[in-house]
Design a protein around this motif. Structure first.
Motif, PDB file in Angstrom:
ATOM      1  N   UNK A 187      49.523   3.244  59.253  1.00 31.72           N
ATOM      2  CA  UNK A 187      48.771   1.996  59.062  1.00 31.72           C
ATOM      3  C   UNK A 187      49.687   0.797  59.313  1.00 31.72           C
ATOM      4  N   UNK A 188      50.879   0.818  58.732  1.00 32.41           N
ATOM      5  CA  UNK A 188      51.804  -0.305  58.895  1.00 32.41           C
ATOM      6  C   UNK A 188      52.234  -0.500  60.347  1.00 32.41           C
ATOM      7  N   UNK A 189      52.303   0.592  61.106  1.00 27.16           N
ATOM      8  CA  UNK A 189      52.721   0.513  62.506  1.00 27.16           C
ATOM      9  C   UNK A 189      51.543   0.335  63.461  1.00 27.16           C
ATOM     10  N   UNK A 190      50.341   0.189  62.912  1.00 24.75           N
ATOM     11  CA  UNK A 190      49.164  -0.002  63.754  1.00 24.75           C
ATOM     12  C   UNK A 190      48.776   1.232  64.540  1.00 24.75           C
ATOM     13  N   UNK A 191      49.140   2.404  64.026  1.00 28.63           N
ATOM     14  CA  UNK A 191      48.876   3.657  64.737  1.00 28.63           C
ATOM     15  C   UNK A 191      47.756   4.477  64.113  1.00 28.63           C
ATOM     16  N   UNK A 192      47.182   4.029  63.020  1.00 31.30           N
ATOM     17  CA  UNK A 192      46.157   4.816  62.338  1.00 31.30           C
ATOM     18  C   UNK A 192      44.840   4.741  63.119  1.00 31.30           C
ATOM     19  N   UNK A 193      44.200   5.882  63.327  1.00 34.41           N
ATOM     20  CA  UNK A 193      42.882   5.855  63.973  1.00 34.41           C
ATOM     21  C   UNK A 193      41.894   5.052  63.132  1.00 34.41           C
ATOM     22  N   UNK A 199      46.118  13.053  55.812  1.00 34.26           N
ATOM     23  CA  UNK A 199      47.443  13.246  56.404  1.00 34.26           C
ATOM     24  C   UNK A 199      47.374  13.468  57.912  1.00 34.26           C
ATOM     25  N   UNK A 200      48.427  13.059  58.580  1.00 25.76           N
ATOM     26  CA  UNK A 200      48.613  13.360  59.992  1.00 25.76           C
ATOM     27  C   UNK A 200      49.536  14.558  60.182  1.00 25.76           C
ATOM     28  N   UNK A 201      49.983  15.163  59.095  1.00 25.16           N
ATOM     29  CA  UNK A 201      50.879  16.318  59.135  1.00 25.16           C
ATOM     30  C   UNK A 201      50.027  17.589  59.225  1.00 25.16           C
ATOM     31  N   UNK A 202      49.534  17.854  60.404  1.00 25.52           N
ATOM     32  CA  UNK A 202      48.533  18.901  60.621  1.00 25.52           C
ATOM     33  C   UNK A 202      49.079  20.282  60.276  1.00 25.52           C
ATOM     34  N   UNK A 203      50.209  20.658  60.835  1.00 30.35           N
ATOM     35  CA  UNK A 203      50.717  22.019  60.657  1.00 30.35           C
ATOM     36  C   UNK A 203      50.999  22.368  59.194  1.00 30.35           C
ATOM     37  N   UNK A 238      44.267  13.872  60.667  1.00 35.21           N
ATOM     38  CA  UNK A 238      44.109  12.943  61.792  1.00 35.21           C
ATOM     39  C   UNK A 238      45.341  13.057  62.681  1.00 35.21           C
ATOM     40  N   UNK A 239      45.214  12.525  63.868  1.00 36.70           N
ATOM     41  CA  UNK A 239      46.356  12.409  64.773  1.00 36.70           C
ATOM     42  C   UNK A 239      46.515  10.942  65.131  1.00 36.70           C
ATOM     43  N   UNK A 240      47.722  10.449  64.974  1.00 39.61           N
ATOM     44  CA  UNK A 240      48.016   9.079  65.361  1.00 39.61           C
ATOM     45  C   UNK A 240      48.382   9.068  66.837  1.00 39.61           C
ATOM     46  N   UNK A 241      47.907   8.083  67.586  1.00 39.85           N
ATOM     47  CA  UNK A 241      48.318   7.989  68.981  1.00 39.85           C
ATOM     48  C   UNK A 241      49.811   7.675  69.061  1.00 39.85           C
ATOM     49  N   UNK A 242      50.449   7.949  70.204  1.00 42.15           N
ATOM     50  CA  UNK A 242      51.899   7.786  70.300  1.00 42.15           C
ATOM     51  C   UNK A 242      52.411   6.358  70.130  1.00 42.15           C
ATOM     52  N   UNK A 243      51.631   5.351  70.453  1.00 42.16           N
ATOM     53  CA  UNK A 243      52.102   3.962  70.343  1.00 42.16           C
ATOM     54  C   UNK A 243      51.181   3.137  69.488  1.00 42.16           C
TER      55      UNK A 243
END
Length: 196
Positions: free
Chosen positions: A52-58, A166-170, A187-192
């Protein structure tokens, strides 16, 4: 509250797990895109704050954070505040990063911040050991500490009846394979950074 090792071993049954855990197919996992905006509480993993802080949250993550009751873990608090000791105070971006983390930490309501008790720490140790043994990851690369933290967050959410966002899928897929009574929302965050 104390810790009863015999009870933890009876409930977790670590001896029954053999072989290697395999990550399930995406179609078999619970994704944030399939979650209704209104629903049960969520328990935030550390990656949620960072994304969220890095603007990467879907956008679906932002929706859940807006409409669901959010609970927080002292474990994640520790992972966030780790930066105050780790980051180089002479680096140009350190001050801004720490100010952002400080504002985030100060925004966590006290009544929604949960500490794991002794029983949870003991159970988390068993779960983390299972993850180490069954995930077949290389030893000595920090997985053990990370697995303890993941297990603590998972057990805290389970105790509250909340789903871990969480984005920690595994790692969280593995935890629900061991303890299917826990709930996760992945969820998965995009790379940028996200752009509007």
């Amino acid at each position: 509250m104390g810790f009863d090792l015999s009870e933890a071993l009876r409930s977790l049954k670590p001896q029954k797990y053999t072989g290697t855990l395999e990550r399930r197919a995406d179609d078999d996992l619970p994704w944030v895109a399939n979650e209704p905006a209104i629903g049960g509480p969520v328990f935030l993993d550390t990656c949620v704050y960072l994304d969220v802080l890095q603007g990467r949250a879907p956008v679906e993550v932002d929706t859940l954070l807006t409409y669901r009751r959010c609970h927080h873990s002292a474990v994640c608090l520790s992972e966030l505040t780790h930066a105050f000791g780790r980051l180089d105070p002479k680096h140009a971006s350190t001050k801004a990063v720490l100010e952002t983390i400080k504002a985030t930490v100060e925004d966590i309501p006290d009544h929604r911040l949960h500490d794991p008790d002794a029983a949870m720490w003991g159970q988390a140790g068993v779960l983390a050991g299972l993850l180490c043994r069954l995930s077949n990851l290389p030893k000595g690369q920090g997985h053990e500490r990370r697995f303890v933290n993941d297990a603590l967050v998972f057990l805290q959410a389970r105790q509250l009846g909340a789903g871990v966002l969480t984005g920690n899928v595994r790692d969280f897929d593995f935890l629900t394979q061991i303890l299917p009574t826990g709930r996760i929302i992945l969820y998965r965050a995009p790379p940028g950074p996200q752009t509007s």
